[in-house]
Design a protein around this motif. Structure first.
Motif, mmCIF file in Angstrom:
data_model
loop_
_atom_site.group_PDB
_atom_site.id
_atom_site.type_symbol
_atom_site.label_atom_id
_atom_site.label_comp_id
_atom_site.label_asym_id
_atom_site.label_seq_id
_atom_site.Cartn_x
_atom_site.Cartn_y
_atom_site.Cartn_z
ATOM 1 N N TYR A 58 54.704 109.682 4.014
ATOM 2 C CA TYR A 58 55.994 109.969 3.380
ATOM 3 C C TYR A 58 57.069 108.942 3.749
ATOM 4 C CZ TYR A 58 59.933 112.780 1.664
ATOM 5 O OH TYR A 58 61.048 113.236 0.996
ATOM 6 N N GLU A 59 57.169 108.570 5.002
ATOM 7 C CA GLU A 59 58.183 107.598 5.422
ATOM 8 C C GLU A 59 57.981 106.257 4.722
ATOM 9 O OE1 GLU A 59 61.062 107.976 7.057
ATOM 10 O OE2 GLU A 59 60.546 110.103 7.018
ATOM 11 N N LYS A 62 59.385 106.632 1.290
ATOM 12 C CA LYS A 62 60.847 106.644 1.328
ATOM 13 C C LYS A 62 61.410 105.237 1.530
ATOM 14 C CE LYS A 62 63.033 110.005 3.311
ATOM 15 N NZ LYS A 62 63.542 111.040 4.209
ATOM 16 N N LYS A 63 60.698 104.405 2.296
ATOM 17 C CA LYS A 63 61.157 103.024 2.536
ATOM 18 C C LYS A 63 61.195 102.210 1.247
ATOM 19 C CE LYS A 63 59.876 102.521 7.365
ATOM 20 N NZ LYS A 63 58.950 101.941 8.336
ATOM 21 N N ASP A 65 62.076 103.568 -1.627
ATOM 22 C CA ASP A 65 62.940 104.375 -2.494
ATOM 23 C C ASP A 65 62.143 105.218 -3.491
ATOM 24 O OD1 ASP A 65 65.466 105.339 -3.202
ATOM 25 O OD2 ASP A 65 65.696 103.876 -4.814
ATOM 26 N N GLU A 67 60.450 109.114 -4.053
ATOM 27 C CA GLU A 67 60.347 110.505 -3.626
ATOM 28 C C GLU A 67 59.022 111.078 -4.126
ATOM 29 O OE1 GLU A 67 60.510 113.162 -1.587
ATOM 30 O OE2 GLU A 67 62.693 112.868 -1.659
ATOM 31 N N PHE A 94 58.557 116.669 1.842
ATOM 32 C CA PHE A 94 58.934 116.462 0.435
ATOM 33 C C PHE A 94 58.959 117.805 -0.303
ATOM 34 C CE2 PHE A 94 54.431 115.227 1.055
ATOM 35 C CZ PHE A 94 53.781 116.181 0.274
#
Length: 187
Positions: A58-59, A62-63, A65, A67, A94
């Motif tokens: 997930y990270e 997110k890095k 951009d 979702e 999420f």
């Protein structure tokens, strides 16, 4: 009919995220890259392995951009119960969208006719709300979040670099191709 290059359809659903119930609409999937992952049902077998893999990546999403939204035809209450009782699902940060009425699942064309369950479908949506990637697998074949991350990066690269394409196994920073008459028969 393929959903590639079509805009996502309107929907409104309740999701479980970070200890709360939240409303999610098609507008939430716009303005950034989104990955919508459908799975058959909570408390099953392959599904928690996939969702845990997504949670572990997930990270990284997110890095860039992006979702992630997971969706099944279970309720948001069921998602909360699963999140609270499964170590694997407990890692998820999420939104876990509940779609008991099947609107979202039908909008994306992954509802199993007569069963009320979603197929194992993956959709990558660009910031304009246009579907750029569709993948649907049979129930017994789990997805790989690392490969999905690679595909999102490739889609983002192609969107940002018109006239270039990413070859098989392309990784961020590697050489791309510029389709032209000069390349015909030389690859």
């Amino acid at each position: 009919m393929s959903l590639i290059n079509t805009e996502i359809k309107p929907f409104k659903a309740t999701a479980f995220q970070n200890g709360e119930f939240i409303e999610v609409t098609e507008a939430d999937l716009k303005g950034k890259w989104s990955v919508v992952v459908f799975y058959p049902a909570d408390f099953t077998f392959v599904c928690p392995t996939e969702l845990e893999d997504l949670a572990n990546h997930y990270e990284a999403f997110k890095k860039i951009d992006t979702e992630i939204y997971s969706v099944s035809t279970d309720t948001h209450f069921s998602h909360k119960a699963w999140h609270d009782t499964s170590e694997a699902i407990g890692k998820i940060q999420f939104p876990m969208i509940g779609d008991p009425n099947g609107v979202v699942t039908n909008n994306f064309g992954v509802m199993r006719e007569g069963q009320g369950l979603a197929d194992r479908g993956t959709f990558v949506i660009d910031p304009q709300g246009v579907i750029q990637l569709v993948e649907v697998t049979c129930e017994g074949v789990g997805r790989d979040a690392g490969e999905l991350l690679r595909k999102v990066k490739a889609a983002q690269y192609v969107a940002a670099h018109p006239g270039e394409v990413c070859p098989a196994k392309w990784q961020e920073g590697e050489k791309t191709l510029k389709p032209s008459l000069d390349l015909v028969g030389k690859i």
